[in-house]
Design an enzyme around this catalytic site. Structure first.
Site, mmCIF file in Angstrom:
data_model
loop_
_atom_site.group_PDB
_atom_site.id
_atom_site.type_symbol
_atom_site.label_atom_id
_atom_site.label_comp_id
_atom_site.label_asym_id
_atom_site.label_seq_id
_atom_site.Cartn_x
_atom_site.Cartn_y
_atom_site.Cartn_z
ATOM 1 C CD GLU A 176 -9.182 -6.041 -11.686
ATOM 2 O OE1 GLU A 176 -8.759 -6.022 -10.572
ATOM 3 O OE2 GLU A 176 -8.741 -5.900 -12.673
ATOM 4 C CB SER A 217 -5.066 -7.121 -3.922
ATOM 5 O OG SER A 217 -4.570 -6.169 -3.112
ATOM 6 C CG HIS A 234 -9.311 -4.440 -6.807
ATOM 7 N ND1 HIS A 234 -8.558 -4.801 -7.599
ATOM 8 C CD2 HIS A 234 -8.847 -4.448 -6.026
ATOM 9 C CE1 HIS A 234 -7.693 -5.280 -7.218
ATOM 10 N NE2 HIS A 234 -7.500 -4.213 -6.202
ATOM 11 C CG ASN A 264 -3.249 -6.800 -8.640
ATOM 12 O OD1 ASN A 264 -2.392 -5.804 -8.748
ATOM 13 N ND2 ASN A 264 -4.352 -6.447 -7.108
HETATM 14 N N1 CAA Z 1 -5.416 10.837 -0.630
HETATM 15 C C1 CAA Z 1 -5.908 11.763 -1.368
HETATM 16 N N2 CAA Z 1 -5.481 11.952 -2.531
HETATM 17 C C2 CAA Z 1 -3.899 12.201 -2.877
HETATM 18 C C3 CAA Z 1 -3.339 11.534 -2.375
HETATM 19 C C4 CAA Z 1 -4.336 10.796 -0.938
HETATM 20 N N3 CAA Z 1 -3.368 9.564 -0.929
HETATM 21 N N4 CAA Z 1 -2.178 11.181 -2.833
HETATM 22 C C5 CAA Z 1 -1.900 12.103 -4.124
HETATM 23 N N5 CAA Z 1 -3.697 12.911 -3.228
HETATM 24 C C6 CAA Z 1 -3.681 13.775 -5.062
HETATM 25 C C7 CAA Z 1 -2.720 14.667 -4.107
HETATM 26 O O1 CAA Z 1 -3.519 16.047 -3.841
HETATM 27 C C8 CAA Z 1 -3.084 15.933 -5.956
HETATM 28 O O2 CAA Z 1 -4.455 16.440 -6.308
HETATM 29 P P1 CAA Z 1 -4.906 17.422 -6.997
HETATM 30 O O3 CAA Z 1 -4.593 16.995 -8.557
HETATM 31 O O4 CAA Z 1 -5.917 17.950 -7.123
HETATM 32 O O5 CAA Z 1 -4.010 18.200 -7.111
HETATM 33 C C9 CAA Z 1 -3.206 14.662 -6.774
HETATM 34 O O6 CAA Z 1 -3.864 13.583 -5.710
HETATM 35 C C10 CAA Z 1 -1.532 14.570 -6.880
HETATM 36 O O7 CAA Z 1 -0.859 14.740 -5.750
HETATM 37 P P2 CAA Z 1 0.251 14.956 -6.315
HETATM 38 O O8 CAA Z 1 0.399 16.411 -7.529
HETATM 39 O O9 CAA Z 1 0.581 15.090 -4.731
HETATM 40 O O10 CAA Z 1 1.709 13.474 -6.829
HETATM 41 P P3 CAA Z 1 1.488 12.771 -8.432
HETATM 42 O O11 CAA Z 1 1.142 14.124 -9.144
HETATM 43 O O12 CAA Z 1 2.403 12.415 -8.002
HETATM 44 O O13 CAA Z 1 0.392 11.640 -8.476
HETATM 45 C C11 CAA Z 1 -0.400 9.599 -7.526
HETATM 46 C C12 CAA Z 1 0.772 11.060 -7.063
HETATM 47 C C13 CAA Z 1 -1.479 9.860 -7.957
HETATM 48 C C14 CAA Z 1 -0.146 8.519 -6.217
HETATM 49 C C15 CAA Z 1 0.413 9.058 -9.151
HETATM 50 O O14 CAA Z 1 2.041 9.192 -8.725
HETATM 51 C C16 CAA Z 1 0.107 7.987 -9.035
HETATM 52 O O15 CAA Z 1 -0.619 8.070 -9.998
HETATM 53 N N6 CAA Z 1 0.495 6.331 -9.107
HETATM 54 C C17 CAA Z 1 0.283 5.035 -9.490
HETATM 55 C C18 CAA Z 1 -0.856 4.743 -8.766
HETATM 56 C C19 CAA Z 1 -1.046 3.279 -9.035
HETATM 57 O O16 CAA Z 1 -0.583 3.381 -10.057
HETATM 58 N N7 CAA Z 1 -1.720 3.472 -8.624
HETATM 59 C C20 CAA Z 1 -2.804 2.139 -8.286
HETATM 60 C C21 CAA Z 1 -2.225 0.945 -7.409
HETATM 61 S S1 CAA Z 1 -2.134 -1.050 -7.792
HETATM 62 C C22 CAA Z 1 -3.999 -0.937 -6.897
HETATM 63 O O17 CAA Z 1 -4.073 -0.520 -6.298
HETATM 64 C C23 CAA Z 1 -4.327 -2.394 -6.839
HETATM 65 C C24 CAA Z 1 -4.152 -2.763 -5.794
HETATM 66 O O18 CAA Z 1 -5.067 -3.867 -5.611
HETATM 67 C C25 CAA Z 1 -2.148 -3.938 -5.081
HETATM 68 P P1 NAD Z 2 -3.284 -1.742 5.494
HETATM 69 O O1 NAD Z 2 -2.609 -2.788 5.785
HETATM 70 O O2 NAD Z 2 -2.858 -0.603 5.317
HETATM 71 O O3 NAD Z 2 -4.220 -1.826 6.115
HETATM 72 C C1 NAD Z 2 -5.391 -2.426 6.485
HETATM 73 C C2 NAD Z 2 -6.158 -2.483 8.091
HETATM 74 O O4 NAD Z 2 -7.016 -3.763 8.242
HETATM 75 C C3 NAD Z 2 -4.788 -2.198 9.418
HETATM 76 O O5 NAD Z 2 -5.388 -1.138 9.502
HETATM 77 C C4 NAD Z 2 -5.455 -4.134 10.505
HETATM 78 O O6 NAD Z 2 -5.007 -2.897 11.618
HETATM 79 C C5 NAD Z 2 -6.662 -3.773 9.942
HETATM 80 N N1 NAD Z 2 -7.023 -5.330 10.144
HETATM 81 C C6 NAD Z 2 -6.351 -6.969 10.006
HETATM 82 N N2 NAD Z 2 -7.078 -7.576 9.850
HETATM 83 C C7 NAD Z 2 -8.145 -7.057 10.282
HETATM 84 C C8 NAD Z 2 -9.214 -7.592 11.699
HETATM 85 N N3 NAD Z 2 -9.045 -9.525 10.777
HETATM 86 N N4 NAD Z 2 -9.971 -7.290 11.834
HETATM 87 C C9 NAD Z 2 -10.335 -5.577 11.215
HETATM 88 N N5 NAD Z 2 -9.702 -5.591 10.708
HETATM 89 C C10 NAD Z 2 -8.009 -5.815 10.256
HETATM 90 O O7 NAD Z 2 -3.300 -2.101 4.388
HETATM 91 P P2 NAD Z 2 -3.955 -1.645 2.831
HETATM 92 O O8 NAD Z 2 -3.116 -1.974 2.402
HETATM 93 O O9 NAD Z 2 -5.168 -1.349 3.015
HETATM 94 O O10 NAD Z 2 -5.281 -2.926 1.983
HETATM 95 C C11 NAD Z 2 -5.976 -4.290 2.160
HETATM 96 C C12 NAD Z 2 -6.515 -4.129 1.588
HETATM 97 O O11 NAD Z 2 -6.976 -3.717 0.235
HETATM 98 C C13 NAD Z 2 -5.654 -6.066 1.038
HETATM 99 O O12 NAD Z 2 -6.990 -6.728 0.579
HETATM 100 C C14 NAD Z 2 -4.859 -5.701 -0.264
HETATM 101 O O13 NAD Z 2 -5.126 -6.316 -1.321
HETATM 102 C C15 NAD Z 2 -6.417 -4.604 -0.730
HETATM 103 N N6 NAD Z 2 -6.083 -2.890 -1.448
HETATM 104 C C16 NAD Z 2 -4.496 -3.050 -1.470
HETATM 105 C C17 NAD Z 2 -4.527 -1.998 -2.710
HETATM 106 C C18 NAD Z 2 -2.902 -0.783 -1.789
HETATM 107 O O14 NAD Z 2 -2.224 -0.145 -2.677
HETATM 108 N N7 NAD Z 2 -2.103 -1.279 -1.039
HETATM 109 C C19 NAD Z 2 -5.142 -1.727 -3.322
HETATM 110 C C20 NAD Z 2 -6.550 -2.412 -3.879
HETATM 111 C C21 NAD Z 2 -6.614 -3.059 -3.085
#
Ligand code: CAA
Ligand code: NAD
Length: 292
Positions: free
Chosen positions: A152, A119, A140, A190
């Site tokens: 990304e 991330s 990403h 992020n």
């Molecule tokens: N796996 C597969 N499909 C999923 C799912 C999952 N884990 N979660 C939800 N879905 C699907 C549902 O089946 C549904 O599909 P249809 O449109 O075909 O019916 C669709 O997604 C919408 O789901 P819901 O109707 O149950 O719920 P919702 O409308 O509230 O949507 C959501 C759920 C798509 C997660 C929505 O809330 C959303 O877009 N949230 C924001 C997500 C976001 O910002 N993601 C980025 C996070 S940051 C990141 O990823 C980067 C990082 O490094 C941290």
């Molecule tokens: P998570 O905690 O759900 O899963 C991490 C997995 O990695 C666990 O199953 C753990 O057992 C395994 N693991 C840890 N150390 C390990 C090793 N040395 N060898 C093999 N397996 C190992 O975490 P996540 O949310 O899936 O995040 C994973 C990566 O993806 C991170 O780098 C995170 O920043 C990135 N990411 C997360 C998100 C998010 O929304 N959670 C979105 C984009 C990117």
């Protein structure tokens, strides 16, 4: 370079999603974790999510079955020896990732690509842990991977055009929209998202509003699909804190300092939805949100 065989290391929420979309795109996938049991748990998540897509008529039953059959769970990264591309999705910790990259470098065939789903962590530094920095790149995916369109793509300083081209093509084959950016802390996604989440935590910390109120204001007021604290719980509070620390240290600006409340919640083990407790309460780890 054609990518037919993919290894995914880390079978958590992201790794399972990456295996899911890769297998649906016709790739042979080895999904690995620290044990084959944990890899099997990741595969069970893929099975559940594919079944939901079949139920909703988004994926044909035969395609889902064929995709599942293409994913092999593993507890041993030696099983990646034949992979064209490995996507790393383990914990957001630079030291642990660097150690794994060095190990994978010794296992993968020459020319195979090592991508990180990190991330925030420097792709250049992950590349420097290997003898193939030209084949190291950021790929990403966003959470939930089967739903979100973006990938990304981040080039380290040494990443080759060939590697970037192959990863962009693979992302498109998985139905995603790849967007390239440069290798700076938190990239674009992020760097923009986490300060908003951190500010939402400060609002709770300072008693401005409850988590429920903060989320409702941002959902109904800004049309966000989830409020920032529900989103933080969904991402994982440990992951949010790790990203903020990379931003704070890497960009050297105190505007990225993690809110003390976020630090304290992670210290308590309240990692969000995956732990059953974060800013909100869940019926079980990974379960539905329940009233506090
Ligand atoms: N796996 C597969 N499909 C999923 C799912 C999952 N884990 N979660 C939800 N879905 C699907 C549902 O089946 C549904 O599909 P249809 O449109 O075909 O019916 C669709 O997604 C919408 O789901 P819901 O109707 O149950 O719920 P919702 O409308 O509230 O949507 C959501 C759920 C798509 C997660 C929505 O809330 C959303 O877009 N949230 C924001 C997500 C976001 O910002 N993601 C980025 C996070 S940051 C990141 O990823 C980067 C990082 O490094 C941290
Ligand atoms: P998570 O905690 O759900 O899963 C991490 C997995 O990695 C666990 O199953 C753990 O057992 C395994 N693991 C840890 N150390 C390990 C090793 N040395 N060898 C093999 N397996 C190992 O975490 P996540 O949310 O899936 O995040 C994973 C990566 O993806 C991170 O780098 C995170 O920043 C990135 N990411 C997360 C998100 C998010 O929304 N959670 C979105 C984009 C990117």
């Amino acid at each position: 370079m054609t990518i037919a065989r993919i290894g995914v290391i880390g079978a958590g929420q992201m790794g399972a999603g990456i295996a899911h979309v890769a297998a649906l795109a016709g790739k042979d996938v080895v999904l690995a974790d620290v044990s084959v049991d944990l890899a099997g748990k990741g595969l069970a998540v893929v099975r559940k999510n594919l079944a939901r897509q079949v139920e909703k008529g988004k994926v044909a039953a035969e395609a889902a079955e064929a995709a599942l059959a293409r994913i092999v769970p593993s507890g041993d990264v030696a099983d990646f020896a034949g992979a064209d591309l490995v996507v790393e999705a383990i914990v957001e910790n630079e030291g642990v990732k660097r150690e794994l990259f060095a190990r994978l470098d010794g296992i993968l065939k020459p020319g195979a690509i090592l991508a990180s789903n990190t991330s925030s962590i420097s792709i250049t530094r992950l590349g420097a842990a290997t003898k193939r920095p030209e084949n190291v790149i950021g790929m990403h995916f966003m959470n939930p991977v089967p739903v979100m369109q973006l990938v990304e793509v981040i080039r380290g300083i040494a990443t080759s055009d060939e590697t970037a081209g192959a990863v962009v093509a693979a992302a498109k084959e998985m139905g995603k929209v790849p967007v390239e950016c440069r290798d700076f802390p938190g990239f674009v996604s992020n760097r923009v998202l986490m300060p908003m989440i951190n500010e939402a935590v400060f609002a709770v910390h300072e008693g401005v509003a409850t988590p429920e109120a903060v989320d409702t204001i941002m959902k109904l007021g800004m049309n966000h699909p989830m409020g920032p604290l529900t989103l933080a719980d969904f991402i994982g509070l440990d992951t949010c804190l790790a990203i903020l620390r990379v931003l704070h240290q890497g960009l050297g600006d105190d505007k990225y300092r993690p809110c003390p409340l976020l630090v304290q919640m992670v210290d308590a083990g309240w990692m969000g939805k995956k732990a059953g407790r974060g800013f909100h309460r869940y019926s079980a780890p990974g379960g539905e949100k329940v009233p506090a």
